[in-house]
Write an enzyme that holds these catalytic residues in place. Structure first.
Site, PDB file in Angstrom:
ATOM      1  N   ARG A 157       0.888  -1.243  -0.022  1.00  0.00           N
ATOM      2  CA  ARG A 157      -0.163  -0.055  -0.035  1.00  0.00           C
ATOM      3  C   ARG A 157       0.806   0.995   0.006  1.00  0.00           C
ATOM      4  O   ARG A 157       1.830   1.283   0.365  1.00  0.00           O
ATOM      5  CB  ARG A 157      -0.892   0.225   1.183  1.00  0.00           C
ATOM      6  CG  ARG A 157      -2.174  -0.441   0.967  1.00  0.00           C
ATOM      7  CD  ARG A 157      -3.093  -0.215   2.403  1.00  0.00           C
ATOM      8  NE  ARG A 157      -3.763   1.006   2.372  1.00  0.00           N
ATOM      9  CZ  ARG A 157      -3.631   1.807   3.285  1.00  0.00           C
ATOM     10  NH1 ARG A 157      -2.954   1.602   4.319  1.00  0.00           N
ATOM     11  NH2 ARG A 157      -4.204   3.062   3.357  1.00  0.00           N
ATOM     12  N   ARG A 179      -0.926   3.961  13.072  1.00  0.00           N
ATOM     13  CA  ARG A 179      -0.164   3.131  13.937  1.00  0.00           C
ATOM     14  C   ARG A 179      -0.428   3.627  15.294  1.00  0.00           C
ATOM     15  O   ARG A 179      -1.028   4.694  15.577  1.00  0.00           O
ATOM     16  CB  ARG A 179       1.386   3.742  13.645  1.00  0.00           C
ATOM     17  CG  ARG A 179       1.570   5.341  14.112  1.00  0.00           C
ATOM     18  CD  ARG A 179       3.322   5.484  13.835  1.00  0.00           C
ATOM     19  NE  ARG A 179       3.562   6.705  13.912  1.00  0.00           N
ATOM     20  CZ  ARG A 179       3.588   7.413  15.145  1.00  0.00           C
ATOM     21  NH1 ARG A 179       3.440   6.944  16.322  1.00  0.00           N
ATOM     22  NH2 ARG A 179       3.969   8.782  15.245  1.00  0.00           N
ATOM     23  N   LYS A 199       3.411  -8.168  11.868  1.00  0.00           N
ATOM     24  CA  LYS A 199       2.397  -8.328  10.669  1.00  0.00           C
ATOM     25  C   LYS A 199       2.721  -9.937   9.885  1.00  0.00           C
ATOM     26  O   LYS A 199       3.724 -10.027   9.717  1.00  0.00           O
ATOM     27  CB  LYS A 199       2.908  -7.387   9.558  1.00  0.00           C
ATOM     28  CG  LYS A 199       1.885  -7.205   8.403  1.00  0.00           C
ATOM     29  CD  LYS A 199       2.053  -5.981   7.737  1.00  0.00           C
ATOM     30  CE  LYS A 199       1.507  -6.073   6.275  1.00  0.00           C
ATOM     31  NZ  LYS A 199       1.455  -4.582   5.714  1.00  0.00           N
TER      32      LYS A 199
HETATM   33  C1  BTN Z   1       0.565  -4.128   2.250  1.00  0.00           C
HETATM   34  O1  BTN Z   1       0.500  -4.705   3.439  1.00  0.00           O
HETATM   35  O2  BTN Z   1       0.895  -2.838   1.906  1.00  0.00           O
HETATM   36  C2  BTN Z   1      -0.148  -4.818   1.167  1.00  0.00           C
HETATM   37  C3  BTN Z   1       0.738  -6.022   0.418  1.00  0.00           C
HETATM   38  C4  BTN Z   1       0.273  -6.578  -0.505  1.00  0.00           C
HETATM   39  C5  BTN Z   1       1.341  -7.571  -1.259  1.00  0.00           C
HETATM   40  C6  BTN Z   1       0.782  -8.603  -2.137  1.00  0.00           C
HETATM   41  S1  BTN Z   1       1.773  -9.852  -2.728  1.00  0.00           S
HETATM   42  C7  BTN Z   1       0.934 -10.075  -3.981  1.00  0.00           C
HETATM   43  C8  BTN Z   1       0.526  -8.935  -4.701  1.00  0.00           C
HETATM   44  N1  BTN Z   1       1.491  -8.223  -5.735  1.00  0.00           N
HETATM   45  C9  BTN Z   1       1.987  -7.448  -5.324  1.00  0.00           C
HETATM   46  O3  BTN Z   1       2.603  -6.619  -5.988  1.00  0.00           O
HETATM   47  N2  BTN Z   1       1.317  -6.817  -4.043  1.00  0.00           N
HETATM   48  C10 BTN Z   1       0.422  -7.718  -3.599  1.00  0.00           C
END
Ligand code: BTN
Length: 327
Positions: A122, A324, A187
């Site tokens: 994100r 947070r 996490k």
């Molecule tokens: C976050 O917590 O910021 C979201 C993370 C999401 C990661 C997943 S891995 C599969 C898919 N492909 C990506 O490039 N991102 C999501």
């Protein structure tokens, strides 16, 4: 997936030594070509040992993703909806891959990769994606939800991940608004939702999920927050990555089905029971300012409610907000 690379990976997956000559003979390659492919695998981040007189091995072995194992582990109703499960050795990002892939109404596209070179989190953050270690999965489908529900999709997927975790024996997972799943204050998984579609037309959603299964410590060092992986909670589960992938996809599809059939309020109630921020002092980072207050759950649209010092509740949509716990 490049078939020679895949073939070589499958031979090394048993964790034993294989000589260059043996691999060359089995794969119809010269020893120099075997060496070239070994170098490519190392380039993907795989620790292939080479010992003079014994050959190559991946210490500890590998549990590789396998399209047909995942497909077979899916229940019949999900299998019918999913056109195909595509598994790649390496992709920039599974979500970027699915972005331009067309899906027909009712059809679901699923993509997984052993590693991502440009995994996205994100708010433009990088998602650390070491090779054959975790789950990097994206699901694309057309959704028909009430318009004001789309913003809470990452919350619904968080509930799906917690349902999956309960099923495998992890009872104490919690959700951190808007898109994280935590266990023991660290996490375990993150969700990235992206939409495209025309105004008033069907909405295409790409649901990207990163679930830590067995994070190599060297990769973990690159992550700037506390993290945990599934294998440290359930030792040995990393050997069943294909089954975990199948359960993840199936659980997400069943939460989406429940949502489309009017079950969003029920799922958000479940979310509230898992809410790790509830009643805690938090700091919200907005694009241009910070806000402090007490987290007071979510409203019906999945917006975070913050009680400020005057006692009034203010709702925040996820967008570019991060939150947070106040230290
Ligand atoms: C976050 O917590 O910021 C979201 C993370 C999401 C990661 C997943 S891995 C599969 C898919 N492909 C990506 O490039 N991102 C999501």
């Amino acid at each position: 997936m490049e078939s020679i690379q895949q073939n070589l990976l499958q031979r090394l997956a048993d964790g034993r030594f294989h000589s260059g000559q043996e691999l060359g003979e089995q794969m119809g390659l010269t020893r120099a070509a075997v060496w070239k492919y070994i170098r490519e695998l190392r380039g993907l981040g795989l620790a292939v040992q080479s010992v003079r007189g014994r050959g190559y091995r991946v210490a500890g072995g590998l549990s590789l993703l396998d399209e047909s194992a995942i497909h077979q582990a899916l229940p019949e109703n999900s299998r019918q909806r999913i056109g195909c499960v595509e598994v790649f050795t390496s992709l920039p990002s599974t979500s970027s891959y699915l972005k331009d892939k067309p899906v027909r109404p009712g059809q679901v596209a699923v993509c997984l990769a052993e590693t991502q070179t440009q995994g996205r989190g994100r708010r433009g953050r990088h998602w650390v994606s070491p090779f054959a270690a975790n789950i990097y999965a994206s699901i694309k489908l057309q959704l028909s939800l009430e318009q004001n529900i789309y913003g809470s999709l990452s919350l619904l997927i968080g509930v799906a991940i917690c349902r999956l975790l309960k099923e495998v024996g992890i009872q104490d997972a919690s959700v951190k608004w808007p898109n994280d799943v935590f266990v023991n204050n660290a996490k375990l998984a993150g969700v990235l939702i992206e939409f495209n579609g025309e105004a008033n037309g069907p909405v295409n959603a790409v649901i990207g999920m990163g679930l830590n299964v067995r994070m190599p410590p060297s990769a973990g060092e690159q992550i700037d927050q506390d993290w945990i992986d599934l294998d440290s909670l359930i030792p040995g589960v990393a050997r069943h990555r294909n089954r975990v992938c199948a359960r993840l996809v199936d659980t997400v599809l069943s939460v989406l089905e429940q949502s489309e059939q009017g079950g969003v309020a029920e799922i958000l109630t479940e979310w509230r029971e898992l809410d790790m921020l509830f009643d805690r002092e938090v700091v919200l980072q907005l694009p241009n300012r910070q806000i402090s207050g007490r987290a007071a759950g979510i409203n019906a649209q999945g917006h975070l409610l913050i009680e400020q010092s005057e006692g009034q509740l203010v709702a925040f949509a996820s967008g570019e907000v991060s939150v947070r716990v106040a230290s």
